[in-house]
Design an enzyme around this catalytic site. Structure first.
Site, PDB file in Angstrom:
ATOM      1  N   ASP A   1       0.794  -1.230   0.000  1.00 52.60           N
ATOM      2  CA  ASP A   1       0.000   0.000   0.000  1.00 52.60           C
ATOM      3  C   ASP A   1       0.824   1.277   0.000  1.00 52.60           C
ATOM      4  OD1 ASP A   1      -2.609  -1.317   0.083  1.00 52.60           O
ATOM      5  OD2 ASP A   1      -1.800  -2.128   1.939  1.00 52.60           O
TER       6      ASP A   1
ATOM      7  N   GLY B   1      11.137   0.029   0.792  1.00 53.21           N
ATOM      8  CA  GLY B   1       9.883   0.499   0.191  1.00 53.21           C
ATOM      9  C   GLY B   1       9.099   1.380   1.148  1.00 53.21           C
TER      10      GLY B   1
ATOM     11  N   THR C   1      14.546  -5.315   8.338  1.00 48.58           N
ATOM     12  CA  THR C   1      14.485  -6.342   7.303  1.00 48.58           C
ATOM     13  C   THR C   1      15.418  -7.489   7.678  1.00 48.58           C
ATOM     14  OG1 THR C   1      15.083  -6.975   5.039  1.00 48.58           O
ATOM     15  CG2 THR C   1      16.148  -5.010   5.858  1.00 48.58           C
TER      16      THR C   1
ATOM     17  N   ASP D   1      16.870  -9.068   5.555  1.00 45.92           N
ATOM     18  CA  ASP D   1      17.885  -9.104   4.492  1.00 45.92           C
ATOM     19  C   ASP D   1      19.167  -8.353   4.859  1.00 45.92           C
ATOM     20  OD1 ASP D   1      15.843 -10.369   3.103  1.00 45.92           O
ATOM     21  OD2 ASP D   1      15.231  -8.544   2.050  1.00 45.92           O
TER      22      ASP D   1
ATOM     23  N   GLU E   1      18.538 -16.843  -2.400  1.00 44.62           N
ATOM     24  CA  GLU E   1      17.481 -16.837  -3.431  1.00 44.62           C
ATOM     25  C   GLU E   1      17.850 -15.975  -4.641  1.00 44.62           C
ATOM     26  OE1 GLU E   1      13.875 -15.263  -1.684  1.00 44.62           O
ATOM     27  OE2 GLU E   1      14.818 -13.353  -1.191  1.00 44.62           O
TER      28      GLU E   1
ATOM     29  N   ILE F   1       9.758 -19.263   7.106  1.00 52.23           N
ATOM     30  CA  ILE F   1      10.151 -19.703   8.458  1.00 52.23           C
ATOM     31  C   ILE F   1      11.230 -18.759   8.993  1.00 52.23           C
ATOM     32  CG2 ILE F   1      11.342 -21.578   9.692  1.00 52.23           C
ATOM     33  CD1 ILE F   1       9.794 -23.504   7.850  1.00 52.23           C
TER      34      ILE F   1
ATOM     35  N   ARG G   1      11.274 -15.690   8.728  1.00 52.40           N
ATOM     36  CA  ARG G   1      10.682 -14.420   9.175  1.00 52.40           C
ATOM     37  C   ARG G   1       9.783 -14.583  10.389  1.00 52.40           C
ATOM     38  NH1 ARG G   1       8.942 -11.607   3.958  1.00 52.40           N
ATOM     39  NH2 ARG G   1       6.965 -11.405   5.033  1.00 52.40           N
TER      40      ARG G   1
HETATM   41  O1  F6P Z   1      12.622  -8.529   2.339  1.00 49.73           O
HETATM   42  C1  F6P Z   1      12.301  -9.600   3.162  1.00 49.73           C
HETATM   43  C2  F6P Z   1      11.927 -10.812   2.355  1.00 49.73           C
HETATM   44  O2  F6P Z   1      11.653 -11.880   3.242  1.00 49.73           O
HETATM   45  C3  F6P Z   1      12.958 -11.246   1.307  1.00 49.73           C
HETATM   46  O3  F6P Z   1      14.056 -11.922   1.859  1.00 49.73           O
HETATM   47  C4  F6P Z   1      12.105 -12.073   0.393  1.00 49.73           C
HETATM   48  O4  F6P Z   1      12.646 -12.095  -0.895  1.00 49.73           O
HETATM   49  C5  F6P Z   1      10.775 -11.344   0.412  1.00 49.73           C
HETATM   50  O5  F6P Z   1      10.748 -10.564   1.598  1.00 49.73           O
HETATM   51  C6  F6P Z   1       9.573 -12.241   0.395  1.00 49.73           C
HETATM   52  O6  F6P Z   1       8.434 -11.457   0.302  1.00 49.73           O
HETATM   53  P1  F6P Z   1       6.954 -11.965   0.525  1.00 49.73           P
HETATM   54  O7  F6P Z   1       6.715 -11.954   2.012  1.00 49.73           O
HETATM   55  O8  F6P Z   1       6.119 -10.994  -0.202  1.00 49.73           O
HETATM   56  O9  F6P Z   1       6.876 -13.358  -0.013  1.00 49.73           O
END
Ligand code: F6P
Length: 365
Positions: free
Chosen positions: A79, A120, A141, A143, A238, A290, A292
């Site tokens: 959003d 973002g 994040t 990342d 990834e 997992i 996250r």
């Molecule tokens: O930016 C965090 C992240 O978990 C990345 O590592 C991954 O590419 C992306 O978000 C996955 O996004 P979504 O939750 O939209 O699948």
């Protein structure tokens, strides 16, 4: 200037990660206990700001959430109020509805908005700051790819999950003499793969920053076999890709500020490697979300708390338009104008990569 602030609001945007609740708790507790500010939260990120979807944040509502993953304010990674999807005359169009959000903040009497998010979410924060909204950003994040801060919260919690997965893959790899591939997240940065690969003693680590040669990976696996180690562990980010190939995209998410979702390189790698290795079976595990979920690690609970406290201190000092960050051992801040789009990726000649090479890790070069 500082004592003009009476009410602050919080929102969490983008993909969630462990530590968000710890930040919400620290902001609320510092705001209430130290400065006597009233605190509210907008639910579902910027969407809640647009819909005026509010929840009061008090010492009570933030009690017991320090360790919990996710976010009590919920989140959205779609959003963008500067390009919001609305329906007009039966058609879905993108519209700038940011003025409505600014109006909502005024009506609610919110003096400062604290935005917790990644690139973002913080881009919109910068854009609201340009419109005159008093903003403080907090970087999150898994990342760890934001250049302005040494470490984002969520990163070390994700690493704990990835490292444990590698430990588990090790024992089964050894039993079956297999090649086990673990695909981890990280978008276009290889931090999760590099750190977890080192902590989980991977034999091969594949990063977006170092395109790989499949034959070099096969050489490494065969070499281990000759040295009495008939099994191997590969961590692949990834966003990794072969020297002459492209990243693997798993899906496109419409309306997302960054619509490309990566995923699938692990299985591709398994298929490609099978052509070179015939005496070991391959298996691929995609760790996915997992990484996250679940509780925040000890490190992230503390880092998130420091970020939350530092955010309120910036408010008290009237230093709006900034993002809190970690520089060395110190909490610091950086103007939002300077942090957006500044991604941090792994340096292929950096100390950590060199250290990994020194102990025999292959990057498929
Ligand atoms: O930016 C965090 C992240 O978990 C990345 O590592 C991954 O590419 C992306 O978000 C996955 O996004 P979504 O939750 O939209 O699948």
């Amino acid at each position: 200037m500082a004592n003009e602030v009476k009410k602050i609001a919080l929102l969490t945007g983008g993909g969630d990660c462990p530590g968000l609740n710890a930040v919400i708790r620290a902001v609320t507790r510092t705001a209430v206990l130290k400065y006597g500010y009233e605190v509210i939260g907008y639910k579902y990120g910027y969407k809640g700001l647009y819909n005026n979807d509010i929840v009061p944040l008090t010492l009570d509502t933030v009690s017991g959430i320090l360790h919990k993953g996710g976010t009590i304010l919920y989140s959205s990674n779609k959003d963008n109020l500067f390009e919001y999807q609305v329906e007009e005359n039966g058609k879905r169009i993108k519209k700038d509805v940011s003025d409505i959000a600014v109006e909502n903040l005024k009506k609610e009497g919110v003096d400062v908005l604290v935005v917790i998010g990644g690139d973002g979410t913080l881009t919109s924060a910068r854009d609201f700051s340009r419109k005159g909204v008093k903003i403080i950003g907090v970087p999150k994040t898994i990342d760890n790819d934001l250049a302005a801060t040494q470490t984002t919260f969520g990163f070390y919690s994700a690493l704990d999950v990835a490292t444990e997965a590698l430990d588990r893959l090790h024992t089964t790899a050894e039993s079956h003499h297999r090649v086990m591939i673990l695909e981890v997240m990280g978008r276009n940065a290889g931090w999760i793969a590099l750190y977890s690969g080192l902590a989980g003693s991977a034999d091969v680590i594949l990063l977006p920053e170092i395109p790989y040669d499949i034959e070099r990976i096969a050489d490494k696996i065969k070499g281990r076999g000759k040295n009495g180690k008939p099994f191997s562990i590969i961590v692949v980010a990834e966003g990794a890709k072969p020297r002459d190939g492209e990243v693997v995209v798993s899906k496109i998410v419409e309306n997302s500020p960054d619509p490309i979702r990566l995923g699938g390189i692990g299985n591709k790698l398994a298929l490609d490697l099978e052509k070179y290795i015939d005496d070991h079976e391959m298996r691929c595990t995609v760790l996915g979300h997992i990484q996250r979920g679940g509780n925040a690690s000890t490190f992230d609970r503390i880092l998130s708390t420091r970020y939350g406290v530092a955010a309120v201190e910036l408010i008290h000092k009237g230093k709006f338009g900034n993002m809190v960050c970690l520089k060395g051992d110190e909490m610091s801040y950086e103007h939002l104008e300077n942090v957006i789009g500044q991604n941090k990726v792994v340096d292929p000649e950096g100390e950590l990569v060199k250290a990994a090479r020194s102990i025999g890790v292959s990057f498929g070069e």
